[in-house]
Design an enzyme around this catalytic site. Structure first.
Site, PDB file in Angstrom:
ATOM      1  N   LYS A  43      32.676 -38.374  16.630  1.00 34.44           N
ATOM      2  CA  LYS A  43      31.992 -39.036  17.750  1.00 34.44           C
ATOM      3  C   LYS A  43      32.577 -38.556  19.080  1.00 34.44           C
ATOM      4  CE  LYS A  43      35.193 -42.881  17.231  1.00 34.44           C
ATOM      5  NZ  LYS A  43      35.434 -44.146  16.548  1.00 34.44           N
TER       6      LYS A  43
ATOM      7  N   TYR B 249      48.510 -36.390  48.345  1.00 37.58           N
ATOM      8  CA  TYR B 249      47.841 -37.589  48.857  1.00 37.58           C
ATOM      9  C   TYR B 249      48.789 -38.778  48.859  1.00 37.58           C
ATOM     10  CZ  TYR B 249      43.174 -35.516  48.506  1.00 37.58           C
ATOM     11  OH  TYR B 249      42.056 -34.748  48.679  1.00 37.58           O
TER      12      TYR B 249
ATOM     13  N   ARG C 126      34.009 -57.162  15.630  1.00 42.08           N
ATOM     14  CA  ARG C 126      33.298 -56.276  16.536  1.00 42.08           C
ATOM     15  C   ARG C 126      31.906 -56.063  15.961  1.00 42.08           C
ATOM     16  NH1 ARG C 126      35.948 -50.516  18.053  1.00 42.08           N
ATOM     17  NH2 ARG C 126      35.180 -50.116  15.945  1.00 42.08           N
TER      18      ARG C 126
ATOM     19  N   MET D  44      41.950 -34.218  42.462  1.00 40.63           N
ATOM     20  CA  MET D  44      40.772 -33.957  41.621  1.00 40.63           C
ATOM     21  C   MET D  44      40.865 -32.597  40.923  1.00 40.63           C
ATOM     22  SD  MET D  44      36.740 -33.986  42.633  1.00 40.63           S
ATOM     23  CE  MET D  44      36.740 -35.634  43.303  1.00 40.63           C
TER      24      MET D  44
HETATM   25  C1  LIG Z   1      36.405 -43.971  15.533  1.00 44.48           C
HETATM   26  C2  LIG Z   1      36.265 -44.544  14.187  1.00 44.48           C
HETATM   27  C3  LIG Z   1      37.060 -44.069  13.126  1.00 44.48           C
HETATM   28  C4  LIG Z   1      38.168 -43.068  13.310  1.00 44.48           C
HETATM   29  O1  LIG Z   1      39.289 -43.711  13.924  1.00 44.48           O
HETATM   30  P1  LIG Z   1      40.642 -42.885  14.193  1.00 44.48           P
HETATM   31  O2  LIG Z   1      41.595 -43.946  14.644  1.00 44.48           O
HETATM   32  O3  LIG Z   1      40.329 -41.915  15.278  1.00 44.48           O
HETATM   33  O4  LIG Z   1      41.004 -42.228  12.928  1.00 44.48           O
HETATM   34  C5  LIG Z   1      36.801 -44.582  11.862  1.00 44.48           C
HETATM   35  N1  LIG Z   1      35.840 -45.508  11.665  1.00 44.48           N
HETATM   36  C6  LIG Z   1      35.081 -46.001  12.671  1.00 44.48           C
HETATM   37  C7  LIG Z   1      34.039 -47.034  12.380  1.00 44.48           C
HETATM   38  C8  LIG Z   1      35.274 -45.552  13.953  1.00 44.48           C
HETATM   39  O5  LIG Z   1      34.534 -46.040  14.956  1.00 44.48           O
END
Ligand SMILES: *Cc1c(COP(=O)(O)O)cnc(C)c1O
Length: 366
Positions: free
Chosen positions: A42, A262, A138, A310
């Site tokens: 993701k 800055y 969640r 930046m």
């Molecule tokens: C992001 C995610 C993972 C992976 O988590 P990590 O801590 O990066 O290994 C696994 N399962 C779900 C549902 C997630 O959202």
């Protein structure tokens, strides 16, 4: 300075080590030899570049997981035919139709999604995962509703198969954690004969073998990074995949009392050689990194000084007095764990990786 080059690279690059990615996936296999691997890619493959990560792991992973439909469609359009799980499922009829048409596997976590499936006229058979809330609160159905959800999915015309039950751990980065044990117990006590189960993220893969079950879901560890605050990925036999590098674009010899950057937050306490590197928060380097955060110049650590801009950061080069414009600067990756930078910026490595912006070219190394 007499040995100035006439040209230099004035922007950062993220070097992505394909061998490192593969190595880390093999580490998952070693740790969880009896589980299938759903590689979590993701957020653009934790910002390493979604398509490249999937291409690199395609022969090793058993499935891939993304959060959003867009990410999955991008992979299908690039020609990838592997199983792709949508971790947050689908939100409306159109998404459901696309998920089915592109053979994606949505996670069903809410009654709204059950209703969508029931009312759907989709004819392409669809495989789904069921998300159960074992304590994170969640996403997911309460454990006591699982039997009913399964029954209801089995009556849904578009649902060809239920891949299994999925849940997520809230506190697995804590070693010997009682809440994790409790979530596991809740998960194991759900009766769902014949269905596969999946609950382990990277932290659980590394420290709770009893959580491996049928499918593990590694994310951060694939990228060579530790989910724990007490150790780095390298400590755990992983290889950092992203090295974020740039180079020096200016060097100044300042006097005691001179100010830098800055907000003039840094004052030289002595004559100081100050280097300017072409990377800043516009590239994803954290603005909250404090003075003293290590940066490698020619492979040697020097401290960040003053505020992060930046497009630039300023460095104290007193221990690198021969450094010159054009010399390489590494802000994390090989020999400088992103975990350490996260600590200096009061955040977690996940966030630092995800913040690397689109203007940073990803360079894929074999
Ligand atoms: C992001 C995610 C993972 C992976 O988590 P990590 O801590 O990066 O290994 C696994 N399962 C779900 C549902 C997630 O959202």
């Amino acid at each position: 300075m007499n040995n100035q080059p006439t040209a230099f690279l004035n922007y950062p690059q993220a070097i992505i080590d394909i061998g490192g990615l593969r190595h880390n996936l093999q580490q998952v296999r070693k740790l969880a030899p009896y589980s299938q691997i759903m590689a979590v890619v993701k957020a653009d493959g934790y910002a390493h570049g979604l398509e490249g990560v999937v291409r690199s792991l395609s022969t090793e992973a058993d499935a891939f997981a993304v959060s959003r439909l867009e990410e999955a469609l991008m992979l299908r359009q690039a020609g990838h035919r592997y199983p792709i799980v949508l971790l947050t499922g689908v939100g409306n009829k159109e998404e459901l139709q696309l998920a089915a048409a592109y053979h994606l596997t949505p996670v069903i976590h809410d009654v709204i999604q059950l209703d969508l499936l029931r009312q759907s006229l989709v004819t392409t058979p669809l495989a789904v995962w069921i998300k159960v809330d074992t304590g994170m609160h969640r996403l997911g159905f309460p454990p006591e509703r699982v039997t009913e959800v399964i029954a209801s999915l089995r009556c849904c015309q578009p649902v060809a198969s239920i891949m299994g039950l999925m849940s997520h751990l809230a506190n697995a980065d804590q070693v010997e954690d009682s809440y994790t044990r409790q979530q596991l117990e809740v998960f194991n006590n759900i009766s769902a004969p014949g269905l596969a189960r999946s609950i382990a993220n990277s932290a659980a893969i590394m420290t709770y073998p009893q959580a491996h079950l049928n499918w593990v879901r590694p994310g951060i560890m694939l990228y060579g990074v530790s989910p724990f605050t007490h150790c780095t990925g390298m400590d755990m036999g992983l290889k950092p995949v992203m090295t974020l590098k740039s180079c020096l674009i200016a060097i100044h010899r300042l006097c005691a009392g001179d100010k830098v950057g800055y907000g003039i937050t840094w004052t030289c306490s002595k004559p100081t050689i100050v280097g300017v590197a072409a990377i800043g928060y516009g590239d994803g380097y954290p603005r909250h990194a404090v003075s003293g955060t290590p940066v490698l110049v020619n492979g040697y650590p020097v401290p960040l000084i003053g505020r992060v801009s930046m497009d630039m950061i300023t460095l104290d080069l007193d221990h690198q007095p021969t450094a010159k414009v054009g010399d390489p600067v590494v802000v994390w990756g090989e020999r400088l764990p992103v975990e350490e930078i996260a600590h200096h910026a009061a955040t977690i490595p996940y966030e630092l990786l995800c913040q690397v912006t689109a203007r940073v070219p990803r360079i894929w190394n074999k």
